[in-house]
Design a protein around this motif. Structure first.
Motif, short mmCIF file in Angstrom:
data_model
loop_
_atom_site.label_atom_id
_atom_site.label_comp_id
_atom_site.label_asym_id
_atom_site.label_seq_id
_atom_site.Cartn_x
_atom_site.Cartn_y
_atom_site.Cartn_z
N ARG A 50 28.62 44.53 19.69
CA ARG A 50 29.53 44.35 20.81
C ARG A 50 30.30 45.62 21.08
N ARG A 51 30.67 45.80 22.33
CA ARG A 51 31.45 46.97 22.72
C ARG A 51 32.90 46.78 22.30
N HIS A 52 33.57 47.87 22.04
CA HIS A 52 35.00 47.80 21.78
C HIS A 52 35.73 47.44 23.06
N PHE A 53 36.97 47.02 22.88
CA PHE A 53 37.76 46.60 24.04
C PHE A 53 37.84 47.72 25.07
N ILE A 54 38.13 48.91 24.66
CA ILE A 54 38.09 50.07 25.54
C ILE A 54 37.19 51.10 24.88
N ASP A 191 38.85 37.99 23.48
CA ASP A 191 38.04 38.50 22.38
C ASP A 191 36.59 38.77 22.81
N ASP A 192 35.89 39.56 22.01
CA ASP A 192 34.46 39.78 22.19
C ASP A 192 33.72 38.44 22.08
N ASP A 193 32.65 38.30 22.85
CA ASP A 193 31.78 37.11 22.75
C ASP A 193 32.57 35.81 22.87
N SER A 194 33.53 35.75 23.75
CA SER A 194 34.43 34.60 23.78
C SER A 194 34.23 33.66 24.96
N VAL A 195 33.41 34.04 25.96
CA VAL A 195 33.21 33.16 27.11
C VAL A 195 31.72 32.99 27.40
N ASP A 196 31.40 31.86 28.01
CA ASP A 196 30.01 31.56 28.36
C ASP A 196 29.60 32.17 29.69
N LEU A 221 31.46 38.42 27.28
CA LEU A 221 30.37 37.44 27.40
C LEU A 221 29.65 37.24 26.07
N LYS A 222 29.33 36.00 25.77
CA LYS A 222 28.49 35.71 24.62
C LYS A 222 27.07 36.19 24.91
N PRO A 223 26.27 36.47 23.89
CA PRO A 223 24.87 36.81 24.13
C PRO A 223 24.19 35.69 24.94
N GLY A 224 23.54 36.06 26.01
CA GLY A 224 22.92 35.07 26.87
C GLY A 224 23.85 34.52 27.92
N GLY A 225 25.12 34.94 27.90
CA GLY A 225 26.08 34.49 28.89
C GLY A 225 25.76 35.03 30.28
N LEU A 226 26.31 34.38 31.32
CA LEU A 226 25.98 34.72 32.69
C LEU A 226 27.16 35.36 33.43
N PRO A 294 27.80 43.75 55.08
CA PRO A 294 26.80 43.75 54.01
C PRO A 294 27.36 43.14 52.72
N HIS A 295 26.61 42.24 52.13
CA HIS A 295 26.99 41.59 50.88
C HIS A 295 25.83 41.65 49.88
N ILE A 296 26.21 41.63 48.61
CA ILE A 296 25.25 41.36 47.53
C ILE A 296 25.76 40.15 46.76
N TYR A 297 24.83 39.43 46.14
CA TYR A 297 25.23 38.31 45.30
C TYR A 297 24.11 38.04 44.30
N GLY A 298 24.46 37.40 43.21
CA GLY A 298 23.43 37.10 42.23
C GLY A 298 23.99 36.74 40.87
N VAL A 299 23.09 36.77 39.88
CA VAL A 299 23.40 36.39 38.51
C VAL A 299 22.81 37.41 37.56
N ALA A 300 23.61 37.85 36.61
CA ALA A 300 23.14 38.74 35.54
C ALA A 300 23.29 38.04 34.20
N CYS A 301 22.34 38.26 33.31
CA CYS A 301 22.38 37.65 31.98
C CYS A 301 22.68 38.71 30.94
N ASN A 302 23.61 38.43 30.06
CA ASN A 302 24.04 39.38 29.06
C ASN A 302 23.01 39.57 27.95
#
Length: 302
Positions: A50-54, A191-196, A221-226, A294-302
């Motif tokens: 996981r990345r550090h906070f900063i 915290d790291d890995d704290s939300v879905d 984001l947790k691993p696999g989080g969106l 112009p807009h963009i939208y979508g979903v990324a998976c961690n």
């Protein structure tokens, strides 16, 4: 959130900012209303750990220790937030919050179909949700039907809280399930890995550092989080719309709380290192044109 310049609404160019029918121009999205189009899935490799906070590279500019839920209101954290987002006068924050609460209803009605399809991807998968730039809470209705959902709403404008809480109550989200946090997207006190899931709609246009904000999204984001996003972006080079966006961009930033008209936010998200990404495009049309069309939208998976 969408940063429509208040000053522009008082000038002839206000005609450019009214939002009309929502039309899609994307080439690759199952989320769009256009049939027989498939999403563009861009594979991304994400490093382990996981990345550090900063990140260390920004430590000199933003010195702070990693934050956690027990220190949301620490002096260190508040000092950091002020470095990223200079404090605004109370009258401005109240006026802006009130304006956003009353002026966005037509936009939300037009974008509702797209948001519904995006948020459907969270159903049954996300119990802890972070929303960056929650503003007055227009997205709360899309996940309020889950009695177990816990929502953390981040926004640097503390005057947004009363409107967001009212929105939560209006859609039946229990007050104990909603926490408003005065914070910026570049430094999220979770915290790291704290939300879905992380939600960001019309907010990356205004953050001071898009890359830092996306690193924070990936960190919490947790691993696999969106990560769900909807953003207005720069028009294509060489178009009349891009010309006017470029001309009015400095004014927009000044009067609209840092909003940029010419950000190519899709490029930032595409190179942020998500494991996979569905990225689509849409346009909001109004004669003769719209600065935020112009807009963009979508979903990324961690």
């Amino acid at each position: 959130m969408l940063k429509i310049a208040l000053l522009l609404h008082q000038s002839p160019t206000s005609q450019l900012l009214s939002l009309a029918s929502l039309k899609t121009t994307q080439k690759n999205s199952s989320l769009a209303a256009v049939p027989n189009k498939q999403p563009s899935v861009i594979p991304r490799f994400c490093s382990c750990g996981r990345r550090h906070f900063i990140e260390a590279a920004t430590a000199a500019f933003l010195p702070i220790c990693p934050s956690n839920a027990s220190s949301l209101h620490s002096d260190d954290y508040l000092d950091l937030m002020k470095k990223i987002h200079s404090p605004r006068p109370d009258w401005y924050e109240e006026f802006y919050a009130s304006f956003m609460d009353t002026s966005m209803k037509s936009y939300e009605a037009e974008i509702a179909g797209y948001k519904s399809q995006l948020f459907e991807k969270l159903r049954g998968k996300a119990k802890r949700i972070l929303e960056i730039g929650i503003g007055t809470g227009p997205n709360l209705e899309y996940y309020a039907d889950n009695s177990e959902v816990q929502v953390f709403g981040v926004d640097p404008n503390k005057k947004m809280e009363k409107y967001a809480r009212a929105a939560a109550a209006a859609v039946g989200l229990p007050s104990k399930n909603f926490q408003f946090i005065e914070a910026v997207a570049e430094a999220v006190p979770l915290d790291d890995d704290s939300v879905d899931a992380v939600v960001g709609t019309l907010v990356l246009c205004s953050v001071k550092d898009v890359n830092m904000a996306l690193k924070e999204v990936k960190r919490v984001l947790k691993p696999g989080g969106l990560f769900l996003f909807v953003e207005h972006v720069a028009a294509k080079d060489g178009t009349i719309l891009k010309f006017w966006q470029s001309v009015l961009d400095p004014l927009q930033q000044t009067v609209a709380d840092g909003c940029h008209l010419t950000r190519e936010t899709g490029k930032y998200i595409s190179t942020a290192g998500f494991a996979s990404l569905e990225l689509s495009m849409a346009s909001l049309y109004n004669a003769p044109c719209s600065l935020i069309s112009p807009h963009i939208y979508g979903v990324a998976c961690n």
